[in-house]
Design a protein around this motif. Sequence first.
Motif, PDB file in Angstrom:
ATOM      1  N   ARG A 130      -6.097  70.255 122.450  1.00  0.00           N
ATOM      2  CA  ARG A 130      -5.006  71.098 122.054  1.00  0.00           C
ATOM      3  C   ARG A 130      -5.551  72.247 120.616  1.00  0.00           C
ATOM      4  NH1 ARG A 130      -0.638  70.632 124.552  1.00  0.00           N
ATOM      5  NH2 ARG A 130      -0.006  68.706 125.353  1.00  0.00           N
ATOM      6  N   SER A 134      -5.947  76.054 120.929  1.00  0.00           N
ATOM      7  CA  SER A 134      -5.122  77.001 120.070  1.00  0.00           C
ATOM      8  C   SER A 134      -6.132  77.845 119.365  1.00  0.00           C
ATOM      9  CB  SER A 134      -4.235  76.017 118.939  1.00  0.00           C
ATOM     10  OG  SER A 134      -3.741  76.914 118.104  1.00  0.00           O
ATOM     11  N   GLU A 135      -6.984  77.444 118.682  1.00  0.00           N
ATOM     12  CA  GLU A 135      -8.117  78.233 117.909  1.00  0.00           C
ATOM     13  C   GLU A 135      -8.702  79.394 118.993  1.00  0.00           C
ATOM     14  OE1 GLU A 135      -9.121  77.907 114.462  1.00  0.00           O
ATOM     15  OE2 GLU A 135      -7.295  76.957 114.621  1.00  0.00           O
ATOM     16  N   LYS A 137      -6.956  80.752 121.113  1.00  0.00           N
ATOM     17  CA  LYS A 137      -5.974  81.500 121.749  1.00  0.00           C
ATOM     18  C   LYS A 137      -5.713  81.522 123.371  1.00  0.00           C
ATOM     19  CE  LYS A 137      -5.577  84.858 117.823  1.00  0.00           C
ATOM     20  NZ  LYS A 137      -6.412  83.987 116.951  1.00  0.00           N
ATOM     21  N   ASP A 139      -4.112  80.130 126.948  1.00  0.00           N
ATOM     22  CA  ASP A 139      -3.018  79.866 127.374  1.00  0.00           C
ATOM     23  C   ASP A 139      -3.141  78.658 128.667  1.00  0.00           C
ATOM     24  OD1 ASP A 139      -4.321  81.369 129.350  1.00  0.00           O
ATOM     25  OD2 ASP A 139      -2.643  82.805 129.548  1.00  0.00           O
TER      26      ASP A 139
END
Length: 302
Positions: A130, A134-135, A137, A139
């Motif tokens: 995760r 997230s780092e 970006k 999806d």
Amino acid sequence: MKKILVLASVLFLSLSLSAQNVGVLNGPSGIPCAYLIENSQENLHFDFFANAQEELAKLIKGELDIGFLPPNVAAKVYTKNNGKLLCLGITGNGNLFVISKDESIKSIKDLNGKTIYCAGQGATPEYMTRFLLSENKSDSVLDFSIPNAQLAGAVISGKAEYAIVPEPFPTVASIKDKSVKRVLDLQKEFYSLQKTEYPITVLVVNSDYAAKNPKNVKSFEKQVEKAIAWTVKNPAQAGILVEKHKMGLAAAVVEKSIPNGSYVWVPAKKGRRQIEKLLSIFLENQPESIGGKLPAEGFYFN
């Protein structure tokens, strides 16, 4: 009289060393222990456990003196149980890989919009993944519907196109189907962002035992360091020992997985930054999983 005193001292030393009980988790984290078992002195006794919780209970009670655990588990016990466990050092860095037959995947961003089946829900694999998604970006969607032990087979069969699994599962998959590849190494992806490795296994000691037997603890640290160095240099021989001592892995799998196993020895004080980087990710996702805060300096055995 002097001879009697010398003999008494030797006997006392022997007795003090006889109580060193070591907990080992079945699977890749325990592989270097095969060397210790084969070459152990009489003072070492090894107990094997299917999961960290079984081992943890005995470590807290003092039925085990030393053991191997995930960093977040050790940190939580230190914070919640009055410093009952101390970290001696890092014995394994991250060995998580994205496996797939799709060799076009070269980075986390290449996984955008894709479903990734993941091992280790609520543990390092989930939170590390995760963080990286997230780092970057990304999806991507994480799916935990396939049990950990079945993920490699799901990629082979085509049920799952992408899966994140720890060693030795990538090795098992590649042995069974050569079209399955390690397309991404999460350790490398993490390093590109943080400029440090993240640990997946640490060596811990019951604090009461450490206080009474500091020399024994230091001696065992040196033995572990030697065992890890030997294992990394001798994967074929290590595989033979693991199978010989019935540690749950076939020799061929062990031999091929060791080069990707990230076995290291980093003393606790030196490895603190690495450990805290990982624990900070847990803190962001599930604070209670590490005891609600980063462990104090006393967690890192000196």
